[in-house]
Design an enzyme around this catalytic site. Structure first.
Site, PDB file in Angstrom:
ATOM      1  N   PRO A   2       0.835  -1.209   0.000  1.00  0.00           N
ATOM      2  CA  PRO A   2       0.000   0.000   0.000  1.00  0.00           C
ATOM      3  C   PRO A   2       0.873   1.263   0.000  1.00  0.00           C
ATOM      4  O   PRO A   2       1.845   1.341   0.733  1.00  0.00           O
ATOM      5  CB  PRO A   2      -0.777  -0.095   1.319  1.00  0.00           C
ATOM      6  CG  PRO A   2      -0.579  -1.483   1.811  1.00  0.00           C
ATOM      7  CD  PRO A   2       0.685  -1.996   1.208  1.00  0.00           C
ATOM      8  N   GLU A   3       0.512   2.199  -0.851  1.00  0.00           N
ATOM      9  CA  GLU A   3       1.211   3.483  -0.891  1.00  0.00           C
ATOM     10  C   GLU A   3       0.268   4.542  -0.324  1.00  0.00           C
ATOM     11  O   GLU A   3      -0.794   4.213   0.191  1.00  0.00           O
ATOM     12  CB  GLU A   3       1.656   3.772  -2.330  1.00  0.00           C
ATOM     13  CG  GLU A   3       2.588   2.669  -2.855  1.00  0.00           C
ATOM     14  CD  GLU A   3       3.089   2.892  -4.282  1.00  0.00           C
ATOM     15  OE1 GLU A   3       3.134   4.046  -4.726  1.00  0.00           O
ATOM     16  OE2 GLU A   3       3.422   1.900  -4.931  1.00  0.00           O
ATOM     17  N   LYS A  69       2.956   6.941   4.726  1.00  0.00           N
ATOM     18  CA  LYS A  69       2.264   5.644   4.613  1.00  0.00           C
ATOM     19  C   LYS A  69       1.885   5.082   5.980  1.00  0.00           C
ATOM     20  O   LYS A  69       1.581   3.898   6.104  1.00  0.00           O
ATOM     21  CB  LYS A  69       3.165   4.633   3.891  1.00  0.00           C
ATOM     22  CG  LYS A  69       3.486   5.007   2.452  1.00  0.00           C
ATOM     23  CD  LYS A  69       4.305   3.899   1.811  1.00  0.00           C
ATOM     24  CE  LYS A  69       5.221   4.441   0.745  1.00  0.00           C
ATOM     25  NZ  LYS A  69       6.169   3.432   0.246  1.00  0.00           N
ATOM     26  N   HIS A 111      -5.216 -14.742   9.033  1.00  0.00           N
ATOM     27  CA  HIS A 111      -3.977 -14.077   9.466  1.00  0.00           C
ATOM     28  C   HIS A 111      -4.257 -12.866  10.356  1.00  0.00           C
ATOM     29  O   HIS A 111      -3.621 -11.831  10.233  1.00  0.00           O
ATOM     30  CB  HIS A 111      -3.141 -13.685   8.243  1.00  0.00           C
ATOM     31  CG  HIS A 111      -2.654 -14.877   7.474  1.00  0.00           C
ATOM     32  ND1 HIS A 111      -1.487 -15.536   7.780  1.00  0.00           N
ATOM     33  CD2 HIS A 111      -3.207 -15.563   6.447  1.00  0.00           C
ATOM     34  CE1 HIS A 111      -1.335 -16.560   6.968  1.00  0.00           C
ATOM     35  NE2 HIS A 111      -2.360 -16.601   6.144  1.00  0.00           N
ATOM     36  N   ARG A 130       1.561 -11.481   5.285  1.00  0.00           N
ATOM     37  CA  ARG A 130       3.019 -11.691   5.243  1.00  0.00           C
ATOM     38  C   ARG A 130       3.750 -11.136   6.469  1.00  0.00           C
ATOM     39  O   ARG A 130       4.967 -11.309   6.587  1.00  0.00           O
ATOM     40  CB  ARG A 130       3.581 -11.119   3.938  1.00  0.00           C
ATOM     41  CG  ARG A 130       3.035 -11.893   2.733  1.00  0.00           C
ATOM     42  CD  ARG A 130       3.629 -11.438   1.435  1.00  0.00           C
ATOM     43  NE  ARG A 130       5.070 -11.659   1.378  1.00  0.00           N
ATOM     44  CZ  ARG A 130       5.841 -11.241   0.376  1.00  0.00           C
ATOM     45  NH1 ARG A 130       5.312 -10.589  -0.615  1.00  0.00           N
ATOM     46  NH2 ARG A 130       7.127 -11.471   0.390  1.00  0.00           N
ATOM     47  N   ARG A 280      13.557  -2.976  -6.464  1.00  0.00           N
ATOM     48  CA  ARG A 280      12.184  -3.098  -6.950  1.00  0.00           C
ATOM     49  C   ARG A 280      12.196  -3.189  -8.470  1.00  0.00           C
ATOM     50  O   ARG A 280      13.026  -2.570  -9.127  1.00  0.00           O
ATOM     51  CB  ARG A 280      11.340  -1.874  -6.537  1.00  0.00           C
ATOM     52  CG  ARG A 280      11.355  -1.566  -5.054  1.00  0.00           C
ATOM     53  CD  ARG A 280      10.705  -2.659  -4.217  1.00  0.00           C
ATOM     54  NE  ARG A 280       9.329  -2.922  -4.588  1.00  0.00           N
ATOM     55  CZ  ARG A 280       8.277  -2.264  -4.104  1.00  0.00           C
ATOM     56  NH1 ARG A 280       8.456  -1.306  -3.229  1.00  0.00           N
ATOM     57  NH2 ARG A 280       7.051  -2.576  -4.483  1.00  0.00           N
TER      58      ARG A 280
END
Ligand SMILES: [Zn+2]
Length: 290
Positions: A2-3, A69, A111, A130, A280
């Site tokens: 997410p940005e 963020k 999760h 994650r 990236r």
């Protein structure tokens, strides 16, 4: 990951759904407890699990805001302000529900790592597939130095001059422009997706060093980043991989992306290329971007 626009979307929903509510109990998953026992800082950062669980109850959520963020839960306990800072990492998501079963998608439901139980019986659930996310309970923002080093919000007027001044420093001038604009100390909240889009719209090659771009062009690039971020906020963010808002819904910005994840250039039809920049994958058009 997410940005800024995705985090903004979460905050716009979290704020009205959680403001004024008081935490009465905190649960942390056994997975997080075990990794803390092994000395790993998983999700709950800077505090022991016991302190985290014991300190949060009786805190009232006064407001929820975004900084870059990060999600800031402004809390208060016995008249004292506290701050719970949340970073969603790669796959973090918040859900405002009455029971864990209300988290619709199984992979998020499987999760759940932190549950904040509210006085009114509702739950604020943090799920993270994650586990790269962070939750940090502070007295104030100054207690965690990286928060103070973040660039101004891109929508603030000083942000563009901050960007220009920073890129004049040799340390940043010699780096690829894409790496520079994804650095949170230079621009707040612009990650791989929106850096890729803004560079494509400006016809700038991602590996071009910052010092080889004129100030005029850098100013235009900054404006384009702001435009892309705003467009995405309006579209509810990009639902690439695992971003969901608090209702488990996905945004629509991904349908408007012109270069991120594309095999072919929208403008000239050429096959796109990709290269690694700052770890990236950077997609670009070898013809349109120089
Ligand atoms: Zn092209």
């Amino acid at each position: 990951m997410p940005e800024l626009p995705e985090v903004e979307g979460v905050v716009r929903e979290l704020a009205p759904a959680s403001t004024g509510r008081t935490i009465v109990e905190v649960e942390v998953s056994s997975v997080i407890k075990q990794s803390k026992q092994l000395g790993k800082e998983a999700i709950v950062k800077g505090k022991t699990i016991d302190d985290f669980i014991n300190e949060l109850p009786a805190m009232t959520i006064k407001n929820v805001t975004r900084r870059s963020k990060y999600i800031y839960f402004h809390l208060e306990k016995e008249g004292q302000p506290r701050l719970l800072v949340s970073h969603l990492g790669m796959t973090g998501a918040w859900f405002v529900v009455n029971s864990p079963e209300e988290v619709k998608e199984k992979r998020f439901r499987d999760h759940i790592h932190v549950v904040l139980k509210m006085q009114d019986g509702g739950l604020l659930i943090y799920s993270d597939i994650r586990r790269f996310g962070e939750l940090r309970l502070l007295n104030k923002e100054d207690d965690y130095i990286p928060l103070l080093k973040m660039a101004p919000e891109p929508f603030e007027q000083i942000a563009i001059d901050h960007f220009i001044e920073m890129t004049k420093l040799p340390k940043y001038g010699r780096k690829p422009i894409k790496e520079v604009i994804m650095d949170g100390q230079i621009i707040s909240g612009c990650g791989n997706i929106y850096a890729t889009e803004a560079l494509f719209r400006m016809n700038i090659h991602p590996a071009r060093t910052a010092e080889r771009i004129s100030e005029k062009r850098k100013r235009a690039l900054f404006q384009e980043i702001v435009t892309v971020l705003q467009e995405s906020i309006e579209a509810g963010g990009s639902s690439i991989s695992d971003y969901r808002n608090i209702n488990g819904e996905a945004g629509t910005m991904q349908t408007r992306l012109q270069m991120y994840g594309k095999k072919q250039c929208n403008t000239c039809g050429r096959e796109t290329k990709s290269m690694q920049i700052a770890g990236r994958t950077s997609v670009y058009c070898p013809k349109c971007q120089r």
